[in-house]
Scaffold this motif. Structure first.
Motif, PDB file in Angstrom:
ATOM      1  N   UNK A 150      10.272  12.105  -5.110  1.00  0.00           N
ATOM      2  CA  UNK A 150       9.461  11.777  -6.284  1.00  0.00           C
ATOM      3  C   UNK A 150       8.058  11.374  -5.850  1.00  0.00           C
ATOM      4  N   UNK A 151       7.014  11.962  -6.413  1.00  0.00           N
ATOM      5  CA  UNK A 151       5.651  11.496  -6.147  1.00  0.00           C
ATOM      6  C   UNK A 151       5.361  10.253  -6.983  1.00  0.00           C
ATOM      7  N   UNK A 152       4.966   9.179  -6.344  1.00  0.00           N
ATOM      8  CA  UNK A 152       4.712   7.916  -7.046  1.00  0.00           C
ATOM      9  C   UNK A 152       3.310   7.422  -6.706  1.00  0.00           C
ATOM     10  N   UNK A 153       2.730   6.634  -7.591  1.00  0.00           N
ATOM     11  CA  UNK A 153       1.382   6.113  -7.361  1.00  0.00           C
ATOM     12  C   UNK A 153       1.210   4.803  -8.113  1.00  0.00           C
ATOM     13  N   UNK A 158      -6.787  -2.968  -3.243  1.00  0.00           N
ATOM     14  CA  UNK A 158      -8.133  -2.489  -3.514  1.00  0.00           C
ATOM     15  C   UNK A 158      -8.221  -0.971  -3.604  1.00  0.00           C
ATOM     16  N   UNK A 159      -7.111  -0.310  -3.803  1.00  0.00           N
ATOM     17  CA  UNK A 159      -7.155   1.150  -3.900  1.00  0.00           C
ATOM     18  C   UNK A 159      -5.927   1.674  -4.616  1.00  0.00           C
ATOM     19  N   UNK A 160      -6.016   2.940  -5.013  1.00  0.00           N
ATOM     20  CA  UNK A 160      -4.853   3.635  -5.553  1.00  0.00           C
ATOM     21  C   UNK A 160      -3.998   4.096  -4.378  1.00  0.00           C
ATOM     22  N   UNK A 161      -2.720   3.795  -4.443  1.00  0.00           N
ATOM     23  CA  UNK A 161      -1.783   4.194  -3.398  1.00  0.00           C
ATOM     24  C   UNK A 161      -0.932   5.333  -3.946  1.00  0.00           C
ATOM     25  N   UNK A 162      -0.828   6.400  -3.174  1.00  0.00           N
ATOM     26  CA  UNK A 162       0.057   7.515  -3.523  1.00  0.00           C
ATOM     27  C   UNK A 162       1.124   7.629  -2.433  1.00  0.00           C
ATOM     28  N   UNK A 177      10.212   6.627   2.521  1.00  0.00           N
ATOM     29  CA  UNK A 177       8.998   6.391   1.748  1.00  0.00           C
ATOM     30  C   UNK A 177       7.829   6.764   2.646  1.00  0.00           C
ATOM     31  N   UNK A 178       6.995   7.683   2.170  1.00  0.00           N
ATOM     32  CA  UNK A 178       5.845   8.130   2.953  1.00  0.00           C
ATOM     33  C   UNK A 178       4.571   7.921   2.148  1.00  0.00           C
ATOM     34  N   UNK A 179       3.644   7.154   2.696  1.00  0.00           N
ATOM     35  CA  UNK A 179       2.354   6.931   2.047  1.00  0.00           C
ATOM     36  C   UNK A 179       1.458   8.131   2.341  1.00  0.00           C
ATOM     37  N   UNK A 180       0.923   8.749   1.292  1.00  0.00           N
ATOM     38  CA  UNK A 180       0.087   9.934   1.495  1.00  0.00           C
ATOM     39  C   UNK A 180      -1.389   9.666   1.212  1.00  0.00           C
ATOM     40  N   UNK A 181      -1.676   8.563   0.554  1.00  0.00           N
ATOM     41  CA  UNK A 181      -3.084   8.248   0.261  1.00  0.00           C
ATOM     42  C   UNK A 181      -3.219   6.755   0.006  1.00  0.00           C
ATOM     43  N   UNK A 182      -4.194   6.129   0.634  1.00  0.00           N
ATOM     44  CA  UNK A 182      -4.458   4.711   0.416  1.00  0.00           C
ATOM     45  C   UNK A 182      -5.804   4.359   1.036  1.00  0.00           C
ATOM     46  N   UNK A 183      -6.416   3.297   0.549  1.00  0.00           N
ATOM     47  CA  UNK A 183      -7.661   2.797   1.116  1.00  0.00           C
ATOM     48  C   UNK A 183      -7.609   1.274   1.112  1.00  0.00           C
ATOM     49  N   UNK A 184      -6.496   0.745   1.591  1.00  0.00           N
ATOM     50  CA  UNK A 184      -6.329  -0.703   1.655  1.00  0.00           C
ATOM     51  C   UNK A 184      -7.097  -1.272   2.849  1.00  0.00           C
ATOM     52  N   UNK A 185      -7.091  -2.571   2.997  1.00  0.00           N
ATOM     53  CA  UNK A 185      -7.872  -3.238   4.039  1.00  0.00           C
ATOM     54  C   UNK A 185      -7.458  -2.763   5.432  1.00  0.00           C
ATOM     55  N   UNK A 234       0.001  -9.352   1.214  1.00  0.00           N
ATOM     56  CA  UNK A 234       0.916  -9.638   0.112  1.00  0.00           C
ATOM     57  C   UNK A 234       0.583  -8.820  -1.133  1.00  0.00           C
ATOM     58  N   UNK A 235      -0.708  -8.705  -1.456  1.00  0.00           N
ATOM     59  CA  UNK A 235      -1.090  -7.981  -2.667  1.00  0.00           C
ATOM     60  C   UNK A 235      -0.800  -6.493  -2.538  1.00  0.00           C
ATOM     61  N   UNK A 236      -0.974  -5.956  -1.356  1.00  0.00           N
ATOM     62  CA  UNK A 236      -0.637  -4.550  -1.144  1.00  0.00           C
ATOM     63  C   UNK A 236       0.859  -4.351  -1.330  1.00  0.00           C
ATOM     64  N   UNK A 237       1.659  -5.254  -0.751  1.00  0.00           N
ATOM     65  CA  UNK A 237       3.108  -5.175  -0.921  1.00  0.00           C
ATOM     66  C   UNK A 237       3.519  -5.314  -2.369  1.00  0.00           C
ATOM     67  N   UNK A 238       2.866  -6.226  -3.083  1.00  0.00           N
ATOM     68  CA  UNK A 238       3.165  -6.390  -4.508  1.00  0.00           C
ATOM     69  C   UNK A 238       2.831  -5.120  -5.282  1.00  0.00           C
ATOM     70  N   UNK A 239       1.747  -4.463  -4.860  1.00  0.00           N
ATOM     71  CA  UNK A 239       1.361  -3.216  -5.514  1.00  0.00           C
ATOM     72  C   UNK A 239       2.418  -2.139  -5.333  1.00  0.00           C
ATOM     73  N   UNK A 240       2.994  -2.054  -4.143  1.00  0.00           N
ATOM     74  CA  UNK A 240       4.041  -1.064  -3.896  1.00  0.00           C
ATOM     75  C   UNK A 240       5.296  -1.398  -4.690  1.00  0.00           C
ATOM     76  N   UNK A 241       5.628  -2.678  -4.756  1.00  0.00           N
ATOM     77  CA  UNK A 241       6.773  -3.093  -5.582  1.00  0.00           C
ATOM     78  C   UNK A 241       6.563  -2.685  -7.031  1.00  0.00           C
ATOM     79  N   UNK A 242       5.369  -2.965  -7.565  1.00  0.00           N
ATOM     80  CA  UNK A 242       5.065  -2.626  -8.956  1.00  0.00           C
ATOM     81  C   UNK A 242       5.066  -1.120  -9.165  1.00  0.00           C
ATOM     82  N   UNK A 243       4.565  -0.387  -8.181  1.00  0.00           N
ATOM     83  CA  UNK A 243       4.530   1.075  -8.256  1.00  0.00           C
ATOM     84  C   UNK A 243       5.938   1.643  -8.389  1.00  0.00           C
TER      85      UNK A 243
END
Length: 265
Positions: A150-153, A158-162, A177-185, A234-243
């Motif tokens: 499944x493609x998820x985003x 600080x960025x959109x994670x795909x 789980x494979x991250x294909x796009x991100x611009x985190x810190x 933590x915020x990046x991890x929270x973003x993935x959880x929410x995604x």
């Protein structure tokens, strides 16, 4: 009476210290530069899209190579890539009227007839608007489903994670789980793209016995639903959880996964 504007072609004949020439040349240069940037963006956009799609496909292929025995199964079945189908997210049904080869979910998310707004309470991933349809990638052999991708985003710190989320045939166990796009810190949140962190995901469960989505990223992970977070991110991890909560739920691929569980491939 207002002065008659000076035609642009006469600017070159004016004295260099004439303020009208300075202003006129500034406007002319800005116009030419803007025209050049706009033209370049229009001309290069198809090439950029092709590059992005190739990068995503390369990440998908790399993910498949990490799954034990999967490539062997594909070779044995004479399959060199996963089958792509388009799903109506609301009904969970396949939509044969849409050609997977030409479907662009990002473009579809911009069209009023092919997308929908997400109310704040139903948008934990912070996407605001999504396409009404989405691609799914399947590995099937002899009528049996072996893998669903499944493609998820969703928004990170600080960025959109795909990402691609691969599920085992029970549809409740993470295969990868494979991250294909991100611009985190860099050096912190961006570590979600590192193989070592992504290697933590296989085998984790998505829902509990009551069907509640439990998968999440947390510090000091314990149990089948928790993946250890990255220190300082933590915020990046929270973003993935929410995604994942969004895309595995009713607004995302939830209806599709329910249909697969009830009716099969």
């Amino acid at each position: 009476m207002a002065e008659t504007p000076v035609p642009w072609w006469r600017l070159f004949a004016m004295a260099n210290d004439d303020p009208r020439k300075a202003v006129g040349m500034t406007v002319l240069v800005a116009f030419v530069a803007a025209l050049g940037v706009s033209t370049a963006a229009t001309v290069l956009k198809p090439y950029q899209q092709v590059h992005v799609e190739r990068e995503r496909q390369a990440r998908l292929d790399a993910m498949l190579n990490t799954l034990p025995g999967l490539r062997g199964l594909m070779v044995e079945a004479g399959i060199d890539t996963l089958e792509t189908r388009i799903v109506d997210l609301q009904s969970g049904q396949y939509d044969p009227a849409i050609d997977p080869a030409s479907f662009d979910p990002d473009e579809a998310a911009k069209g009023p007839a092919t997308s929908r707004d997400l109310p704040p309470g139903a948008d934990p991933a912070g996407l605001k608007r999504i396409a009404t349809h989405a691609p799914v990638y399947l590995l099937e052999r002899d009528g049996r489903l072996h893998l669903v991708v499944l493609p998820v985003s969703g928004m990170g710190y600080q960025s959109l994670i795909r990402a691609y989320l691969a599920l085992e045939p029970d549809l409740n166990t993470v295969a990868a789980l494979t991250i294909v796009e991100q611009a985190e810190t860099p050096g912190i949140g961006a570590r979600i793209a590192e193989p070592d962190w992504q290697a933590l995901w296989p085998g984790h469960r998505i829902t509990d016995d009551d069907g509640r989505i439990m998968i999440r990223v947390t510090q000091g992970a314990a149990g089948p639903y928790e993946v250890d977070g990255i220190s300082g991110a933590t915020r990046t991890g929270n973003g993935i959880t929410a995604m994942l909560t969004f895309w595995l739920g009713d607004q995302g691929f939830g209806p599709f996964l329910d249909r697969l569980r009830e009716r099969g491939f």
